[in-house]
Design a protein around this motif. Structure first.
Motif, PDB file in Angstrom:
ATOM      1  N   GLU A 121     -29.443  -8.133  46.646  1.00 26.13           N
ATOM      2  CA  GLU A 121     -28.099  -7.765  47.050  1.00 26.13           C
ATOM      3  C   GLU A 121     -28.067  -6.341  47.582  1.00 26.13           C
ATOM      4  O   GLU A 121     -28.945  -5.531  47.284  1.00 26.13           O
ATOM      5  N   ARG A 122     -27.045  -6.063  48.364  1.00 23.28           N
ATOM      6  CA  ARG A 122     -26.867  -4.713  48.874  1.00 23.28           C
ATOM      7  C   ARG A 122     -26.627  -3.761  47.714  1.00 23.28           C
ATOM      8  O   ARG A 122     -25.861  -4.050  46.800  1.00 23.28           O
ATOM      9  N   GLU A 123     -27.254  -2.614  47.778  1.00 19.46           N
ATOM     10  CA  GLU A 123     -27.261  -1.648  46.678  1.00 19.46           C
ATOM     11  C   GLU A 123     -26.777  -0.297  47.187  1.00 19.46           C
ATOM     12  O   GLU A 123     -27.241   0.189  48.223  1.00 19.46           O
ATOM     13  N   TRP A 124     -25.862   0.302  46.458  1.00 21.82           N
ATOM     14  CA  TRP A 124     -25.387   1.627  46.814  1.00 21.82           C
ATOM     15  C   TRP A 124     -26.471   2.659  46.515  1.00 21.82           C
ATOM     16  O   TRP A 124     -27.144   2.594  45.480  1.00 21.82           O
ATOM     17  N   VAL A 125     -26.622   3.624  47.430  1.00 23.82           N
ATOM     18  CA  VAL A 125     -27.642   4.655  47.290  1.00 23.82           C
ATOM     19  C   VAL A 125     -27.020   6.023  47.027  1.00 23.82           C
ATOM     20  O   VAL A 125     -27.416   6.724  46.095  1.00 23.82           O
ATOM     21  N   SER A 126     -26.049   6.384  47.870  1.00 19.32           N
ATOM     22  CA  SER A 126     -25.498   7.732  47.778  1.00 19.32           C
ATOM     23  C   SER A 126     -24.223   7.797  48.598  1.00 19.32           C
ATOM     24  O   SER A 126     -23.974   6.940  49.451  1.00 19.32           O
ATOM     25  N   CYS A 127     -23.414   8.828  48.328  1.00 18.43           N
ATOM     26  CA  CYS A 127     -22.269   9.089  49.195  1.00 18.43           C
ATOM     27  C   CYS A 127     -21.913  10.563  49.137  1.00 18.43           C
ATOM     28  O   CYS A 127     -22.302  11.275  48.204  1.00 18.43           O
ATOM     29  N   ILE A 128     -21.202  10.987  50.164  1.00 23.76           N
ATOM     30  CA  ILE A 128     -20.755  12.370  50.252  1.00 23.76           C
ATOM     31  C   ILE A 128     -19.280  12.352  50.604  1.00 23.76           C
ATOM     32  O   ILE A 128     -18.846  11.620  51.498  1.00 23.76           O
ATOM     33  N   SER A 129     -18.501  13.149  49.885  1.00 26.94           N
ATOM     34  CA  SER A 129     -17.060  13.131  50.078  1.00 26.94           C
ATOM     35  C   SER A 129     -16.684  13.803  51.392  1.00 26.94           C
ATOM     36  O   SER A 129     -17.469  14.531  51.993  1.00 26.94           O
ATOM     37  N   SER A 130     -15.453  13.550  51.818  1.00 26.39           N
ATOM     38  CA  SER A 130     -15.010  14.077  53.102  1.00 26.39           C
ATOM     39  C   SER A 130     -14.575  15.527  53.009  1.00 26.39           C
ATOM     40  O   SER A 130     -14.904  16.342  53.865  1.00 26.39           O
ATOM     41  N   SER A 131     -13.842  15.866  51.975  1.00 28.10           N
ATOM     42  CA  SER A 131     -13.175  17.166  51.946  1.00 28.10           C
ATOM     43  C   SER A 131     -14.088  18.293  51.500  1.00 28.10           C
ATOM     44  O   SER A 131     -14.200  19.316  52.176  1.00 28.10           O
ATOM     45  N   ASP A 132     -14.769  18.108  50.382  1.00 29.54           N
ATOM     46  CA  ASP A 132     -15.522  19.226  49.818  1.00 29.54           C
ATOM     47  C   ASP A 132     -17.025  18.975  49.791  1.00 29.54           C
ATOM     48  O   ASP A 132     -17.769  19.796  49.242  1.00 29.54           O
ATOM     49  N   GLY A 133     -17.461  17.868  50.363  1.00 30.46           N
ATOM     50  CA  GLY A 133     -18.888  17.618  50.452  1.00 30.46           C
ATOM     51  C   GLY A 133     -19.576  17.355  49.129  1.00 30.46           C
ATOM     52  O   GLY A 133     -20.786  17.543  49.012  1.00 30.46           O
ATOM     53  N   VAL A 134     -18.833  16.887  48.150  1.00 29.79           N
ATOM     54  CA  VAL A 134     -19.448  16.552  46.868  1.00 29.79           C
ATOM     55  C   VAL A 134     -20.324  15.321  47.053  1.00 29.79           C
ATOM     56  O   VAL A 134     -19.948  14.386  47.762  1.00 29.79           O
ATOM     57  N   THR A 135     -21.481  15.336  46.430  1.00 29.79           N
ATOM     58  CA  THR A 135     -22.451  14.260  46.612  1.00 29.79           C
ATOM     59  C   THR A 135     -22.669  13.480  45.322  1.00 29.79           C
ATOM     60  O   THR A 135     -22.535  14.011  44.218  1.00 29.79           O
ATOM     61  N   TYR A 136     -23.010  12.223  45.503  1.00 34.67           N
ATOM     62  CA  TYR A 136     -23.270  11.331  44.384  1.00 34.67           C
ATOM     63  C   TYR A 136     -24.499  10.494  44.720  1.00 34.67           C
ATOM     64  O   TYR A 136     -24.716  10.148  45.883  1.00 34.67           O
ATOM     65  N   TYR A 137     -25.257  10.146  43.672  1.00 37.21           N
ATOM     66  CA  TYR A 137     -26.497   9.402  43.883  1.00 37.21           C
ATOM     67  C   TYR A 137     -26.653   8.304  42.845  1.00 37.21           C
ATOM     68  O   TYR A 137     -26.265   8.453  41.683  1.00 37.21           O
ATOM     69  N   ALA A 138     -27.274   7.227  43.286  1.00 41.40           N
ATOM     70  CA  ALA A 138     -27.698   6.207  42.338  1.00 41.40           C
ATOM     71  C   ALA A 138     -28.855   6.762  41.518  1.00 41.40           C
ATOM     72  O   ALA A 138     -29.638   7.597  41.991  1.00 41.40           O
ATOM     73  N   GLU A 139     -28.965   6.281  40.308  1.00 42.62           N
ATOM     74  CA  GLU A 139     -29.992   6.778  39.409  1.00 42.62           C
ATOM     75  C   GLU A 139     -31.392   6.590  39.991  1.00 42.62           C
ATOM     76  O   GLU A 139     -32.269   7.442  39.812  1.00 42.62           O
ATOM     77  N   ALA A 140     -31.597   5.523  40.731  1.00 42.91           N
ATOM     78  CA  ALA A 140     -32.929   5.193  41.251  1.00 42.91           C
ATOM     79  C   ALA A 140     -33.420   6.201  42.283  1.00 42.91           C
ATOM     80  O   ALA A 140     -34.629   6.321  42.523  1.00 42.91           O
ATOM     81  N   VAL A 141     -32.500   6.958  42.889  1.00 38.30           N
ATOM     82  CA  VAL A 141     -32.906   7.883  43.959  1.00 38.30           C
ATOM     83  C   VAL A 141     -32.582   9.333  43.641  1.00 38.30           C
ATOM     84  O   VAL A 141     -32.940  10.235  44.405  1.00 38.30           O
TER      85      VAL A 141
END
Length: 120
Positions: free
Chosen positions: A43-63
């Protein structure tokens, strides 16, 4: 809004690649950008994202600690720097615009995907 993912390819384990996601349209500055991946038969798996306003980043544990997401608002482009690649990272990588969340249903626009193959 259109998204164009690029930068995929074949790399040996331990190597690096940088993916790019070029976004056209007026909403780039207001959209979070996420990266997902889909390996064959999975299945499709989320990897990471970056917010629009302040550039906060998030990551999946695997990466976490191996991948870095960043955005260049002047170029309407988001990057995914992938280091210490493992064969398990082999997948088609997609970028998407929407809300910064692991839930793919919260992304409105999707790019076409770029293939990353990591050989052992």
């Amino acid at each position: 809004v259109q998204l164009q993912a690029s930068g995929g390819g074949l790399v040996q384990a331990g190597g690096s690649l940088r993916l790019s996601c070029a976004v056209s349209g007026p909403t780039f500055g207001n959209s979070a950008i996420g990266w997902f991946r889909q390996a064959p038969g999975k299945e499709r798996e989320w990897v990471s994202c970056i917010s629009s306003s302040d550039g906060v980043t998030y990551y999946a544990e695997a990466v976490r600690d191996r991948f870095t997401i960043s955005r260049d608002n002047a170029k309407n482009t988001v990057y995914l720097q992938m280091n210490s690649l493992e064969p398990e990272d082999t997948a088609v990588y997609y970028c998407a615009a929407g809300s910064c969340t692991p839930d793919p249903r919260q992304y409105t626009y999707w790019g076409q995907g770029t293939l990353v193959t990591v050989s052992s």
